[in-house]
Design a protein around this motif. Sequence first.
Motif, mmCIF file in Angstrom:
data_model
loop_
_atom_site.group_PDB
_atom_site.id
_atom_site.type_symbol
_atom_site.label_atom_id
_atom_site.label_comp_id
_atom_site.label_asym_id
_atom_site.label_seq_id
_atom_site.Cartn_x
_atom_site.Cartn_y
_atom_site.Cartn_z
ATOM 1 N N SER A 1 -12.000 32.738 -16.046
ATOM 2 C CA SER A 1 -12.971 33.837 -16.019
ATOM 3 C C SER A 1 -12.402 35.089 -15.376
ATOM 4 C CB SER A 1 -14.215 33.398 -15.245
ATOM 5 O OG SER A 1 -13.854 33.070 -13.920
ATOM 6 N N CYS A 2 -11.257 34.964 -14.705
ATOM 7 C CA CYS A 2 -10.712 36.137 -14.011
ATOM 8 C C CYS A 2 -9.228 35.915 -13.724
ATOM 9 C CB CYS A 2 -11.448 36.350 -12.687
ATOM 10 S SG CYS A 2 -11.232 34.990 -11.536
ATOM 11 N N GLU A 3 -8.594 36.982 -13.232
ATOM 12 C CA GLU A 3 -7.221 36.877 -12.740
ATOM 13 C C GLU A 3 -7.336 36.791 -11.232
ATOM 14 O OE1 GLU A 3 -4.863 39.950 -14.764
ATOM 15 O OE2 GLU A 3 -3.523 39.833 -13.021
ATOM 16 N N SER A 4 -6.607 35.899 -10.574
ATOM 17 C CA SER A 4 -6.720 35.796 -9.117
ATOM 18 C C SER A 4 -5.394 35.395 -8.500
ATOM 19 C CB SER A 4 -7.789 34.757 -8.744
ATOM 20 O OG SER A 4 -7.897 34.668 -7.338
ATOM 21 N N ALA A 5 -5.105 35.933 -7.316
ATOM 22 C CA ALA A 5 -3.852 35.617 -6.606
ATOM 23 C C ALA A 5 -4.140 34.869 -5.312
ATOM 24 C CB ALA A 5 -3.098 36.916 -6.315
ATOM 25 N N LEU A 6 -5.338 34.283 -5.199
ATOM 26 C CA LEU A 6 -5.734 33.677 -3.927
ATOM 27 C C LEU A 6 -5.341 32.207 -3.797
ATOM 28 C CD1 LEU A 6 -9.103 35.460 -3.725
ATOM 29 C CD2 LEU A 6 -7.865 34.882 -1.689
ATOM 30 N N THR A 7 -5.873 31.412 -4.716
ATOM 31 C CA THR A 7 -5.763 29.958 -4.560
ATOM 32 C C THR A 7 -5.299 29.339 -5.857
ATOM 33 O OG1 THR A 7 -7.450 29.889 -2.844
ATOM 34 C CG2 THR A 7 -7.174 27.887 -4.127
ATOM 35 N N ARG B 1 -18.944 35.846 -7.716
ATOM 36 C CA ARG B 1 -18.281 36.852 -8.566
ATOM 37 C C ARG B 1 -19.261 37.400 -9.605
ATOM 38 N NH1 ARG B 1 -12.520 37.632 -9.358
ATOM 39 N NH2 ARG B 1 -11.286 36.437 -7.883
ATOM 40 N N LEU B 2 -20.045 36.511 -10.213
ATOM 41 C CA LEU B 2 -20.972 36.961 -11.261
ATOM 42 C C LEU B 2 -22.033 37.881 -10.655
ATOM 43 C CD1 LEU B 2 -21.413 36.619 -14.279
ATOM 44 C CD2 LEU B 2 -22.850 34.654 -13.815
ATOM 45 N N ALA B 3 -22.564 37.477 -9.502
ATOM 46 C CA ALA B 3 -23.568 38.329 -8.838
ATOM 47 C C ALA B 3 -22.929 39.673 -8.478
ATOM 48 C CB ALA B 3 -24.108 37.636 -7.592
ATOM 49 N N GLY B 4 -21.705 39.611 -7.943
ATOM 50 C CA GLY B 4 -21.024 40.837 -7.508
ATOM 51 C C GLY B 4 -20.617 41.719 -8.663
ATOM 52 N N SER B 5 -20.453 41.132 -9.860
ATOM 53 C CA SER B 5 -19.973 41.922 -11.005
ATOM 54 C C SER B 5 -20.980 42.994 -11.407
ATOM 55 C CB SER B 5 -19.643 41.015 -12.191
ATOM 56 O OG SER B 5 -20.821 40.565 -12.810
ATOM 57 N N SER B 6 -22.241 42.809 -11.002
ATOM 58 C CA SER B 6 -23.250 43.821 -11.353
ATOM 59 C C SER B 6 -23.284 44.950 -10.328
ATOM 60 C CB SER B 6 -24.631 43.171 -11.422
ATOM 61 O OG SER B 6 -25.057 42.846 -10.107
ATOM 62 N N GLY B 7 -22.481 44.800 -9.255
ATOM 63 C CA GLY B 7 -22.475 45.815 -8.199
ATOM 64 C C GLY B 7 -23.399 45.460 -7.048
ATOM 65 N N GLN C 1 -12.635 36.486 -2.566
ATOM 66 C CA GLN C 1 -12.710 36.526 -4.030
ATOM 67 C C GLN C 1 -13.537 37.732 -4.481
ATOM 68 O OE1 GLN C 1 -11.661 34.071 -6.400
ATOM 69 N NE2 GLN C 1 -10.997 32.407 -5.066
ATOM 70 N N TRP C 2 -14.593 38.006 -3.763
ATOM 71 C CA TRP C 2 -15.445 39.157 -4.101
ATOM 72 C C TRP C 2 -14.652 40.456 -3.947
ATOM 73 C CZ3 TRP C 2 -17.055 43.060 -0.672
ATOM 74 C CH2 TRP C 2 -18.028 43.929 -1.171
ATOM 75 N N ASN C 3 -13.883 40.559 -2.847
ATOM 76 C CA ASN C 3 -13.055 41.755 -2.632
ATOM 77 C C ASN C 3 -12.018 41.917 -3.731
ATOM 78 O OD1 ASN C 3 -13.417 43.457 -0.179
ATOM 79 N ND2 ASN C 3 -13.557 41.459 0.798
ATOM 80 N N GLU C 4 -11.410 40.784 -4.093
ATOM 81 C CA GLU C 4 -10.375 40.831 -5.141
ATOM 82 C C GLU C 4 -10.988 41.351 -6.446
ATOM 83 O OE1 GLU C 4 -8.870 37.090 -6.921
ATOM 84 O OE2 GLU C 4 -6.906 37.732 -6.223
ATOM 85 N N MET C 5 -12.197 40.874 -6.746
ATOM 86 C CA MET C 5 -12.861 41.291 -7.983
ATOM 87 C C MET C 5 -13.208 42.784 -7.945
ATOM 88 S SD MET C 5 -16.501 40.104 -9.545
ATOM 89 C CE MET C 5 -17.351 40.888 -8.196
ATOM 90 N N ILE C 6 -13.796 43.231 -6.841
ATOM 91 C CA ILE C 6 -14.232 44.634 -6.772
ATOM 92 C C ILE C 6 -13.024 45.578 -6.809
ATOM 93 C CG2 ILE C 6 -15.479 46.363 -5.368
ATOM 94 C CD1 ILE C 6 -17.363 44.281 -6.491
ATOM 95 N N SER C 7 -11.886 45.124 -6.216
ATOM 96 C CA SER C 7 -10.697 45.998 -6.194
ATOM 97 C C SER C 7 -9.983 46.038 -7.537
ATOM 98 C CB SER C 7 -9.678 45.504 -5.149
ATOM 99 O OG SER C 7 -10.318 45.061 -4.010
ATOM 100 N N GLY D 1 -9.930 46.593 -13.711
ATOM 101 C CA GLY D 1 -10.396 46.090 -15.016
ATOM 102 C C GLY D 1 -11.688 45.293 -14.918
ATOM 103 N N GLN D 2 -12.297 45.290 -13.741
ATOM 104 C CA GLN D 2 -13.491 44.454 -13.529
ATOM 105 C C GLN D 2 -14.679 44.917 -14.378
ATOM 106 O OE1 GLN D 2 -16.344 45.511 -11.110
ATOM 107 N NE2 GLN D 2 -17.392 43.698 -11.853
ATOM 108 N N LYS D 3 -15.386 43.960 -14.970
ATOM 109 C CA LYS D 3 -16.554 44.266 -15.818
ATOM 110 C C LYS D 3 -17.713 43.402 -15.368
ATOM 111 C CE LYS D 3 -14.390 45.110 -20.238
ATOM 112 N NZ LYS D 3 -14.805 45.255 -21.546
ATOM 113 N N ILE D 4 -18.919 43.806 -15.715
ATOM 114 C CA ILE D 4 -20.057 42.934 -15.428
ATOM 115 C C ILE D 4 -19.890 41.628 -16.226
ATOM 116 C CG2 ILE D 4 -21.505 43.989 -17.241
ATOM 117 C CD1 ILE D 4 -23.925 43.455 -15.343
ATOM 118 N N GLY D 5 -20.168 40.502 -15.573
ATOM 119 C CA GLY D 5 -20.049 39.204 -16.238
ATOM 120 C C GLY D 5 -21.220 39.024 -17.202
ATOM 121 N N ARG D 6 -20.928 38.683 -18.433
ATOM 122 C CA ARG D 6 -22.009 38.550 -19.419
ATOM 123 C C ARG D 6 -21.584 37.539 -20.475
ATOM 124 N NH1 ARG D 6 -25.324 37.545 -22.830
ATOM 125 N NH2 ARG D 6 -27.041 38.907 -23.445
#
Length: 428
Positions: free
Chosen positions: A52-58, A240-246, A395-401, A404-409
């Motif tokens: 669902s995303c690109e991540s460099a955390l885990t 992430r999904l909740a955060g994708s809407s801002g 993870q939320w910070n990574e997504m917001i930064s 290319g982040q888009k609202i999850g739909r």
Amino acid sequence: MAEDPAKLTAHGKDFDFPVLKGSVGPDVIDIRKLYAQTDMFTFDPGFTSTASCESALTYIDGDEGVLLHRGYPIGQLAESSNFMEVSYLLLNGELPSAKELAAFSSTISRHTMLHEQLMSFYKGFRRDAHPMAIMCGVVGALSAFYHDSTDISDPVHRRISSHRLIAKMPTIAAAAYKYSVGQPFMYPDNRLSYTGNFLRMTFGVPAEEYDLHPAVEKAMDRIFILHADHEQNASTSTVRLAGSSGANPFACIAAGIACLWGPAHGGANEAALNMLREIGTPDKIPHYIERAKDKNDPFRLMGFGHRVYKNYDPRATVMQKTVREVFEALNVSDPVFETALRLEELALNDDYFIEKKLFPNVDFYSGVILSAIGFPTTMFTVLFALARTVGWVAQWNEMISDPGQKIGRPRQLYTGPTQRDYVPVETR
Ligand code: ACO
């Protein structure tokens, strides 16, 4: 990007899709243009094959039983690091220097108190409320008190709200416990470690000094490390999904807590201990194993099986060792540990569990330790939420930064009625 594109033939036409390469792990077919090019969606309920995303955390290799945070194996972190250091690592990508760690720990300790009015929220809950219900409510309410750090487009706001969430979670969790047992809330004592502070706020009382047991503090800290992050699991994906809407971070973490509560996710450690207590003695184990294998019986071995691990969960290995350490340090024995060890042994030698690659997960032993430390089962998932907050926040910070982040739909395969005309009630 890998060289050869993935080829799809559909509706008599050929389509090429780029194949992306991560630093390690399976390649990923980039289907972002699939709908535009083919007029089709993919169907993947439960996201078993979808990145669902690109991540460099885990990173997790479920077949090999590997879990890495920013490249470091969980076993090494659990053995040699501490929760504050792992939190810094998850948030910032690198292990801190001694100076950076001291500064980070000090910053977190400056945010441990709750707004006094927030404390009065607790009194609105019924005395017998589940502490996870209280956690969902109180963490969600943080955005009403700390709206000076909810501008998610501002990195400074994001950093402050991240620190606030990590710092306040032990205070919120301990207060949920205190409320359920009718004892006064304890204020934080910032001379103590993050974990020591939490133990004192949970088990200490204002009337006397709290004796912090170093072995318990270490075991608890290790349990926090083991739960700090776990890639795109259900609650993290929820955040992430909740955060994708801002949505603001406090609301997003409250959503993560709600998802974590379910028995198939964070609630499994509570369910696993309840199950072990219900089994009671090792002679009853075969009966429960038969029940778990019976397709007509909804019973499952709680703490067994995992969506990603098809091998021993590396966190369960550390947990099993930690049970022994805590039992020795506190000089306790609980027959439930013997039952757990025997159940594990029998299940791992049973064809059903071998075939389906079902191994103990992190929750299988965590309940046994937490119960020995003195936590009621209702607090188990709360502790998980406390520790996972750093992962959610990172993870939320990574997504917001991510630019290319888009609202999850997600899309759907619609199987309901096709268009039909409304029929007035008197003619139905
Ligand atoms: N006991 C008995 N059978 C099981 C178990 C179990 N614990 N787990 C899976 N199976 C069986 C299923 O019945 C299914 O059998 P089938 O193929 O004949 O239908 C097969 O194994 C695959 O199971 P799924 O549910 O499809 O696997 P999935 O990857 O979706 O589920 C899950 C993973 C939810 C964790 C599952 O193993 C489970 O319910 N375990 C018990 C709950 C638990 O311990 N959860 C904690 C997860 S770890 C965490 O959240 C920190």
